[in-house]
Motif scaffolding. Sequence first.
Motif, PDB file in Angstrom:
ATOM      1  N   HIS A 104      -9.073  -0.309  10.817  1.00 40.20           N
ATOM      2  CA  HIS A 104      -7.891   0.670  10.901  1.00 40.20           C
ATOM      3  C   HIS A 104      -8.043   1.817  10.084  1.00 40.20           C
ATOM      4  CE1 HIS A 104      -5.961  -3.464  12.250  1.00 40.20           C
ATOM      5  NE2 HIS A 104      -6.990  -3.899  11.346  1.00 40.20           N
ATOM      6  N   ILE A 105      -7.553   3.078  10.874  1.00 39.54           N
ATOM      7  CA  ILE A 105      -7.268   4.364   9.905  1.00 39.54           C
ATOM      8  C   ILE A 105      -5.994   4.439   9.831  1.00 39.54           C
ATOM      9  CG2 ILE A 105      -7.910   6.645   9.954  1.00 39.54           C
ATOM     10  CD1 ILE A 105     -10.195   6.128  12.171  1.00 39.54           C
ATOM     11  N   ILE A 106      -5.486   4.620   8.710  1.00 39.36           N
ATOM     12  CA  ILE A 106      -4.207   4.432   8.090  1.00 39.36           C
ATOM     13  C   ILE A 106      -3.618   5.592   7.210  1.00 39.36           C
ATOM     14  CG2 ILE A 106      -3.964   1.898   8.753  1.00 39.36           C
ATOM     15  CD1 ILE A 106      -4.198   1.464   5.551  1.00 39.36           C
ATOM     16  N   THR A 107      -2.325   5.596   7.071  1.00 46.01           N
ATOM     17  CA  THR A 107      -1.993   6.475   5.950  1.00 46.01           C
ATOM     18  C   THR A 107      -1.387   5.457   4.892  1.00 46.01           C
ATOM     19  OG1 THR A 107       0.180   6.497   7.269  1.00 46.01           O
ATOM     20  CG2 THR A 107      -1.473   8.482   7.446  1.00 46.01           C
ATOM     21  N   LYS A 111      -1.264  -4.283   3.395  1.00 41.92           N
ATOM     22  CA  LYS A 111      -2.448  -4.556   2.885  1.00 41.92           C
ATOM     23  C   LYS A 111      -3.067  -3.632   1.625  1.00 41.92           C
ATOM     24  CE  LYS A 111      -4.006  -8.345   5.787  1.00 41.92           C
ATOM     25  NZ  LYS A 111      -4.119  -9.379   4.474  1.00 41.92           N
ATOM     26  N   ILE A 112      -2.926  -2.440   2.111  1.00 47.09           N
ATOM     27  CA  ILE A 112      -3.676  -1.459   1.322  1.00 47.09           C
ATOM     28  C   ILE A 112      -2.679  -0.261   1.069  1.00 47.09           C
ATOM     29  CG2 ILE A 112      -4.680  -0.705   3.511  1.00 47.09           C
ATOM     30  CD1 ILE A 112      -7.134   0.387   1.807  1.00 47.09           C
ATOM     31  N   ASP A 113      -2.713   0.161  -0.190  1.00 46.31           N
ATOM     32  CA  ASP A 113      -1.730   1.253  -0.938  1.00 46.31           C
ATOM     33  C   ASP A 113      -2.335   2.481  -0.895  1.00 46.31           C
ATOM     34  OD1 ASP A 113       0.117   2.635  -2.015  1.00 46.31           O
ATOM     35  OD2 ASP A 113       0.021   1.491  -3.974  1.00 46.31           O
ATOM     36  N   CYS A 114      -2.629   3.350   0.042  1.00 46.39           N
ATOM     37  CA  CYS A 114      -2.827   4.625   0.198  1.00 46.39           C
ATOM     38  C   CYS A 114      -2.384   5.675  -0.706  1.00 46.39           C
ATOM     39  CB  CYS A 114      -3.289   5.078   1.644  1.00 46.39           C
ATOM     40  SG  CYS A 114      -4.282   4.283   2.929  1.00 46.39           S
ATOM     41  N   LYS A 115      -1.180   5.291  -1.228  1.00 47.22           N
ATOM     42  CA  LYS A 115      -0.269   6.165  -1.833  1.00 47.22           C
ATOM     43  C   LYS A 115      -0.563   6.424  -3.327  1.00 47.22           C
ATOM     44  CE  LYS A 115       3.719   5.867   1.157  1.00 47.22           C
ATOM     45  NZ  LYS A 115       5.222   5.307   1.418  1.00 47.22           N
ATOM     46  N   SER A 116      -1.310   5.258  -3.791  1.00 45.93           N
ATOM     47  CA  SER A 116      -1.623   5.485  -5.242  1.00 45.93           C
ATOM     48  C   SER A 116      -3.015   4.742  -5.599  1.00 45.93           C
ATOM     49  CB  SER A 116      -0.494   4.881  -6.036  1.00 45.93           C
ATOM     50  OG  SER A 116      -0.110   3.368  -5.695  1.00 45.93           O
ATOM     51  N   CYS A 135      -8.260   4.654   4.536  1.00 50.45           N
ATOM     52  CA  CYS A 135      -6.996   5.569   4.308  1.00 50.45           C
ATOM     53  C   CYS A 135      -7.455   7.150   4.893  1.00 50.45           C
ATOM     54  CB  CYS A 135      -6.819   5.534   2.789  1.00 50.45           C
ATOM     55  SG  CYS A 135      -6.024   4.172   2.182  1.00 50.45           S
ATOM     56  N   SER A 136      -6.674   7.325   5.700  1.00 47.99           N
ATOM     57  CA  SER A 136      -6.846   8.803   6.237  1.00 47.99           C
ATOM     58  C   SER A 136      -6.217   9.948   5.210  1.00 47.99           C
ATOM     59  CB  SER A 136      -6.035   9.056   7.722  1.00 47.99           C
ATOM     60  OG  SER A 136      -6.175  10.223   8.131  1.00 47.99           O
ATOM     61  N   THR A 137      -5.161   9.467   4.225  1.00 46.16           N
ATOM     62  CA  THR A 137      -4.573  10.003   3.130  1.00 46.16           C
ATOM     63  C   THR A 137      -4.904   9.242   1.948  1.00 46.16           C
ATOM     64  OG1 THR A 137      -2.245   9.172   3.704  1.00 46.16           O
ATOM     65  CG2 THR A 137      -2.975  11.185   4.857  1.00 46.16           C
ATOM     66  N   GLU A 141      -1.932  12.977   0.275  1.00 43.86           N
ATOM     67  CA  GLU A 141      -3.170  14.300   0.593  1.00 43.86           C
ATOM     68  C   GLU A 141      -3.839  13.803   1.606  1.00 43.86           C
ATOM     69  OE1 GLU A 141      -2.640  17.247  -0.459  1.00 43.86           O
ATOM     70  OE2 GLU A 141      -0.894  17.066  -1.852  1.00 43.86           O
ATOM     71  N   LYS A 142      -4.116  14.691   2.524  1.00 40.77           N
ATOM     72  CA  LYS A 142      -4.896  14.420   3.773  1.00 40.77           C
ATOM     73  C   LYS A 142      -6.469  14.321   3.222  1.00 40.77           C
ATOM     74  CE  LYS A 142      -5.873  15.155   8.589  1.00 40.77           C
ATOM     75  NZ  LYS A 142      -5.417  13.993   9.107  1.00 40.77           N
TER      76      LYS A 142
END
Length: 283
Positions: A104-107, A111-116, A135-137, A141-142
Amino acid sequence: PTPPVPTPPVPTPPVPTPPVDTNGEYMELHRSLDFPQRPRIAIVPDPDSYDDVKSHIIPAKEGVSMWKSQLEQKYGGDWNVDFYVIKPGQSFFENKIKPDIIMHIITNDEKIDCKSKFIGLSETNTKKPVNAWVCSTYKNEKRSDSDVSATSAHEFIHAIGLGHTFNKKNDLMCSSEDGKDTCPGTYSKSTNPSELNLEATAKLYGVDGFRNPNNSVADGELFAFNNPANINSPKPMPDPDLSKDIDNDEIPDIDDLCDSYAETWNGYYDNDGCTDSKPQSTP
């Protein structure tokens, strides 16, 4: 009165000891998966943020394909995988595929916190399909194409059973466990598999592709660096019997062009091992 018989203690499973190695570098192995055919990788861009993540579909593929190119260069064999990209509105059923791994390519995700917190995550279960998230971001940030490619490589090889690297600085498979870095003061920095990573993969699957898993690997087994004895190599082919002569014409099969037919000893090509007739002489 007869004294009570003491209950024997329950044996405690031994704690894995890191393999002896001059550099102190090793990897943790989990399990191998059965792939009766090429591993099928479904790339699933997050449909809710498809326009933001679609540019990372190709880098994700390139990250997985790094293993193919490096393993084939080192060992030979067929390390190909088959990719399927699932676009918004499509389903696995419509594409008539049963993926082994879903990436899965996600932002961001439940299940997964790409924000922090995370840049990638993978399941370690043995039941397919195995899910992985990239995480794509990160922190909104990209991420660069090379970073996404390296994370995809890291999570793909986790999904097929390889653990983290320990005590090897800047290795692709370095990470953090229980809040501690597995490598000295660093997370993953390299964008390519190391020799240690390749040898550990060969421990799980042999040296000729993903189709011959080593099912004797125990979850948590530790793999030492640069030790050929660790590699699950196929059995060598026996040396040929140089004296074998199926047609008993006294010409060994290795030199016999017609090893199912006996040589005709007539002074005409008597060394090729074939049945023939001598032509009449002509002026």
